[in-house]
Write an enzyme that holds these catalytic residues in place. Structure first.
Site, PDB file in Angstrom:
ATOM      1  N   ASN A   1      39.888  -8.633   7.637  1.00 42.31           N
ATOM      2  CA  ASN A   1      40.945  -9.624   7.405  1.00 42.31           C
ATOM      3  C   ASN A   1      40.818 -10.324   6.053  1.00 42.31           C
ATOM      4  O   ASN A   1      41.810 -10.800   5.503  1.00 42.31           O
ATOM      5  CB  ASN A   1      41.004 -10.641   8.543  1.00 42.31           C
TER       6      ASN A   1
ATOM      7  N   SER B   1      40.147 -13.784  14.751  1.00 46.92           N
ATOM      8  CA  SER B   1      40.469 -13.069  13.510  1.00 46.92           C
ATOM      9  C   SER B   1      39.942 -13.803  12.293  1.00 46.92           C
ATOM     10  O   SER B   1      39.781 -13.205  11.234  1.00 46.92           O
ATOM     11  CB  SER B   1      41.992 -12.978  13.341  1.00 46.92           C
TER      12      SER B   1
END
Ligand code: CAA
Ligand code: NAD
Length: 294
Positions: free
Chosen positions: A190, A119
């Site tokens: 993100n 991520s």
């Protein structure tokens, strides 16, 4: 090289979903976890999803059986040896990922491609630790991988055009909407979504609203499918805290830093939905906000 066998390392929230969609795409899949309980947990989640798809008429029973039959779930790294592509989806921790690639790189055939579902960690740090940085890329799926359309295909400085092409072919076969992302911490989604979730926690700490009010407001006021605190629980508070810490280290901006409440909840073992408790309790029929005593 055409992909026909895929390895997935890690069978948690993301790994089980990636395993399932790869098997549904017709590939043989080897899923590696750390122990038998984790292997059983991953397989159990996939079997539940397949049973639901059959029940809802989205899949024929014999197709679900074939999908299940294409999945080999194991604790043995050796079973990954002849995979054409290995996707890692283990805990968001660089040290653990590097340890894992050391094992996998020494076992898996030379011509295979490697991908990380990280991520937030820089793809280059993992790529450079292997013997094949040119065949290493980021394939960032979204949670739940079975449902979310996006795949960020990440090219780092060492990723060859050939490896990037394989990444896009894989996404195409999985029916994903793809964006070509640069190897910049947090990629596209993100970079924007994580500060939003962290800011919702800060808003809660500052008394802007209760847990429920913050979630209701963002659902009804911005048409988000989940409020930010429900989403944080859904992502996993341990994972969110790790992502925040990596992003803060990289950018040194407060908006990426994990707020104290998040750090305390992780220390208490409250990881969100996957552990049964986070901003909400998940033991009853409906989630109930946790009394955090702020
Ligand atoms: N796994 C697999 N399938 C799931 C699922 C899960 N965890 N949750 C829901 N589904 C499926 C259901 O089976 C259902 O399909 P059927 O109706 O055909 O059975 C479909 O998704 C819709 O589910 P529901 O009707 O139960 O619930 P919903 O309409 O509220 O949708 C949701 C659920 C898709 C998760 C929706 O709430 C949503 O989009 N939430 C936001 C998710 C999100 O933002 N994800 C990104 C997180 S950030 C990230 O992933 C990046 C990172 O690196 C941290
Ligand atoms: P998770 O905690 O649900 O699962 C991680 C799994 O990795 C655990 O089951 C653990 O046993 C396993 N594991 C650890 N070391 C291993 C090893 N050496 N071999 C095999 N398995 C190992 O975490 P997750 O949410 O699935 O996240 C996995 C990765 O995906 C992380 O890099 C995370 O940042 C990324 N990611 C997470 C989300 C999300 O919303 N949770 C979304 C996209 C990407």
């Amino acid at each position: 090289m055409a992909v026909s066998k895929v390895g997935v390392v890690g069978g948690g929230l993301m790994g089980h979903g990636i395993t399932q969609i790869c098997a549904q795409a017709g590939w043989d899949v080897v899923m590696r976890e750390v122990d038998d309980d984790k292997v059983a947990g991953c397989v159990g989640k996939i079997e539940k999803q397949l049973a639901r798809a059959v029940e809802k008429g989205r899949m024929e029973a014999d197709e679900a059986e074939s999908v299940r039959g294409r999945i080999e779930a194991t604790t043995d790294y050796g079973a990954l040896a002849d995979c054409d592509l290995v996707i890692e989806a283990i805990t968001e921790d660089l040290g653990m990922k590097l340890e894992m690639w050391k094992e996998v790189d020494s076992i898996v055939k030379e011509e295979a491609y490697f991908a990380t579902n990280t991520s937030s960690l820089a793809v280059i740090d993992q790529a450079a630790s292997t013997s094949r940085p040119d065949r290493f890329l980021g394939l960032h799926f979204f949670n739940p991988a079975q449902v979310m359309p996006l795949l960020e295909v990440v090219q780092t400085v060492t990723t060859s055009d050939d490896a990037l092409k394989v990444g896009f072919e894989v996404g195409e076969k999985l029916g994903k909407t793809m964006v070509h992302a640069k190897d910049k911490t947090g990629f596209i989604v993100n970079r924007l979504l994580v500060p939003y979730m962290l800011d919702a926690i800060r808003a809660y700490e500052e008394g802007v609203g209760s847990i429920e009010e913050i979630d209701v407001a963002m659902k009804a006021g911005a048409n988000h499918p989940m409020g930010p605190l429900t989403l944080a629980d859904f992502v996993g508070l341990d994972t969110l805290a790790s992502i925040g810490s990596v992003m803060f280290d990289e950018y040194r901006e407060r908006r990426f830093a994990a707020p104290p409440t998040l750090r305390k909840m992780v220390a208490a073992g409250w990881y969100g939905r996957k552990s049964g408790k986070g901003f909400y309790h998940y033991s009853g029929e409906k989630p109930v906000p946790t009394e955090l005593g702020l």
